[in-house]
Motif scaffolding. Structure first.
Motif, PDB file in Angstrom:
ATOM      1  N   SER A 177       0.832  -1.201   0.000  1.00 26.51           N
ATOM      2  CA  SER A 177       0.000   0.000   0.000  1.00 26.51           C
ATOM      3  C   SER A 177       0.866   1.249   0.000  1.00 26.51           C
ATOM      4  N   ASN A 178       1.955   1.189   0.766  1.00 32.65           N
ATOM      5  CA  ASN A 178       2.856   2.336   0.823  1.00 32.65           C
ATOM      6  C   ASN A 178       3.545   2.606  -0.511  1.00 32.65           C
ATOM      7  N   VAL A 179       3.915   1.549  -1.230  1.00 35.45           N
ATOM      8  CA  VAL A 179       4.639   1.778  -2.477  1.00 35.45           C
ATOM      9  C   VAL A 179       3.712   2.035  -3.658  1.00 35.45           C
ATOM     10  N   PRO A 183      -4.198   2.085  -1.473  1.00 30.99           N
ATOM     11  CA  PRO A 183      -4.595   1.230  -0.346  1.00 30.99           C
ATOM     12  C   PRO A 183      -5.903   0.500  -0.595  1.00 30.99           C
ATOM     13  N   PHE A 184      -6.825   1.126  -1.326  1.00 30.21           N
ATOM     14  CA  PHE A 184      -8.135   0.485  -1.490  1.00 30.21           C
ATOM     15  C   PHE A 184      -8.008  -0.854  -2.197  1.00 30.21           C
ATOM     16  N   VAL A 185      -7.261  -0.850  -3.292  1.00 28.18           N
ATOM     17  CA  VAL A 185      -7.079  -2.094  -4.050  1.00 28.18           C
ATOM     18  C   VAL A 185      -6.303  -3.116  -3.209  1.00 28.18           C
ATOM     19  N   VAL A 186      -5.190  -2.642  -2.610  1.00 25.89           N
ATOM     20  CA  VAL A 186      -4.330  -3.579  -1.874  1.00 25.89           C
ATOM     21  C   VAL A 186      -5.072  -4.201  -0.691  1.00 25.89           C
ATOM     22  N   TYR A 187      -5.696  -3.335   0.148  1.00 22.45           N
ATOM     23  CA  TYR A 187      -6.365  -3.902   1.317  1.00 22.45           C
ATOM     24  C   TYR A 187      -7.607  -4.687   0.923  1.00 22.45           C
ATOM     25  N   GLY A 188      -8.220  -4.294  -0.189  1.00 22.91           N
ATOM     26  CA  GLY A 188      -9.328  -5.102  -0.713  1.00 22.91           C
ATOM     27  C   GLY A 188      -8.858  -6.508  -1.023  1.00 22.91           C
ATOM     28  N   LEU A 189      -7.690  -6.593  -1.667  1.00 26.57           N
ATOM     29  CA  LEU A 189      -7.144  -7.914  -1.993  1.00 26.57           C
ATOM     30  C   LEU A 189      -6.748  -8.671  -0.720  1.00 26.57           C
TER      31      LEU A 189
END
Lengths: 216, 248
Positions: A177-179, A183-189
């Motif tokens: 998420s940081n790179v 965050p929405f896509v990453v934490y969704g996954l």
């Protein structure tokens, strides 16, 4: 900023999820062994066995897991000993799950009717034999669904290990998420991966409730 | 020496005295009925005899084996004392046959085949050889209680304790269980039973013991106890059960 494709993100998350699975499994297996010992302690007739076991369970259940994890991770540093993040996470989760599993299993043992033990004792069995051949086989059936249910809790609780820097699924998500700044896509996954780990366990738990019908 | 010898037995739960100075000798082959109101201490008395309840004072011997707190010694005693419960207490995870065979294997260290042979013989004795592979929940209440009797008999006890063994049964199932006990009595088994079946006590038992407020209040031959009760408490108790019976 580096650009990551969706595949790369998913691949990295799955790699991180391996550690989540490993941490969950070791917490469950080690916690299960310790939990069994604790449970036997709590149903002991001897006070000096029973009280410490109950006390430990009470202590663990009455404090937050995150605090326990910090204590194990930062505590030894005061004495100049470094505990690696994975070890601290493993120890904390093991102790934590042992207390809850012991409580679940103790409930199951106590739920087996007193008359069962009395019948076994009347047949000249010793207490240990009554427990082993009459009470535990019945208690196990009752304990299986909530035990599978508790495994879900263990899997979700491993996310706390990310806070002390153990790179499991959640921490991998943080880094990505940081790179990627997405965050929405990453934490969704991340959520989807947790769901894929936990949902089958819930299903198994629910299925067992009907298969191991307690009344039979 | 009597087969069962009880002297000065006292038992209290907290401050409540349940059994007060009970002494009773039971000879081999006797069938004793314990009668009395609920709360008079009948069941507790029975449970003291095989150590399920710990007595506060007094001594109990069964076939010269004393009742003591030590687990190994209790085990030796319990090998001689069979017990049958109101709620059957069959092991629900085992078949009828395994119910009868389990303790033979675990306690008497019999081989599986040997234990099954003895268990099956006892099931046949109570007329349930054909239900050996049934689980308890597949059996009627009367059948379950007969399996429980077979399970107790498999251990070859010298005395059988029966704690209201027909009280949890539907009326039409009572007789099949009583028949089994009647046959055991005829074969010379020593039986001590807590019962509300007065006609059974009258026809089968060699002695009837009336308990009242934790004491052995009156005892004697059934004809005497039922036909000519001496104490007002027993008269009142018998009057109540008689009117209850006619009310049904």
């Amino acid at each position: 900023m580096t650009d990551f494709t969706l595949q790369q993100i998913i691949y990295a998350l799955v790699l991180g999820a391996r550690w989540t699975v490993l941490l969950s499994l070791s917490a469950f297996i080690l916690g299960g062994i310790l939990g069994l010992v604790l449970m036997l302690g709590t149903i002991s007739q001897r006070k000096w066995v029973k009280l410490p076991a109950l006390g430990f369970i009470w202590l663990v259940q009455a404090t937050p897991l995150l605090m326990q994890l910090f204590l194990i991770f930062f505590g030894p540093a005061l004495f100049g000993k470094d505990v690696p993040a994975w070890m601290a996470a493993c120890i904390a989760l093991t102790l934590w799950s042992s207390a809850y599993l012991a409580e679940i299993w103790r409930g199951s043992v106590l739920a087996v009717q007193k008359g069962q033990t009395e019948a076994a004792l009347s047949l000249a069995m010793l207490r240990g034999q009554a427990l082993r051949y009459v009470v535990l086989p019945q208690a196990v059936r009752m304990a299986l669904p909530p035990t599978a249910g508790f495994m879900v809790q263990i899997v979700k609780s491993t996310a706390l290990a990310s806070i002390v820097g153990f790179t499991e699924l959640m921490k991998t998500g943080n880094i990505l998420s940081n790179v990627t700044l997405d965050p929405f896509v990453v934490y969704g996954l991340v959520a989807i991966v947790y769901f894929c780990l936990c949902y089958p366990l819930s299903l198994v738990s629910r299925k067992m409730e009907t298969v191991f019908d307690v009344t039979r | 020496m009597s087969l069962v010898k009880i002297e000065g037995l006292c038992k209290s739960f907290g401050g409540l005295e349940v059994l007060r100075d009970i002494s009773l000798d039971v000879e081999r082959g006797e069938v004793i009925a314990l009668i009395g109101k609920s709360g008079s201490g009948k069941s507790t008395f029975l449970r003291c005899i095989n150590g399920l309840e710990q007595m506060n004072s007094g001594t109990i011997h069964v076939d010269a084996e004393p009742v003591e707190a030590d687990e190994r010694k209790l085990q030796k005693l319990r090998l001689k004392v069979g017990m049958i419960f109101q709620q059957f207490n069959l092991f629900p995870h085992l078949t009828a046959l395994d119910n009868t065979a389990l303790a033979l294997r675990v306690v008497k260290n019999m081989s599986a085949a040997e234990a099954r042979a003895v268990g099956l013989a006892r099931l046949e004795k109570v007329g349930l050889g054909h239900r050996a592979d049934s689980r308890p929940h597949q059996l009627s209440g009367g059948q379950q209680q007969r399996v429980a009797i077979a399970r107790a008999l498999a251990m070859d006890p010298v005395v059988l304790l029966c704690d209201e063994v027909t009280s949890a049964l539907d009326p039409e199932l009572v007789e099949e269980v009583l028949q089994v006990i009647r046959r055991l009595a005829e074969e010379g088994m020593t039986v001590i039973m807590v019962t509300h079946e007065m006609s059974f006590a009258r026809s089968v038992c060699s002695r009837v013991v009336f308990m009242h407020e934790g004491r052995l209040h009156e005892m004697g031959h059934p004809e005497e106890v039922f036909g000519n009760p001496k104490t007002p408490e027993l008269r009142q108790f018998l009057g109540q059960t008689a009117s209850a019976a006619t009310a049904e």
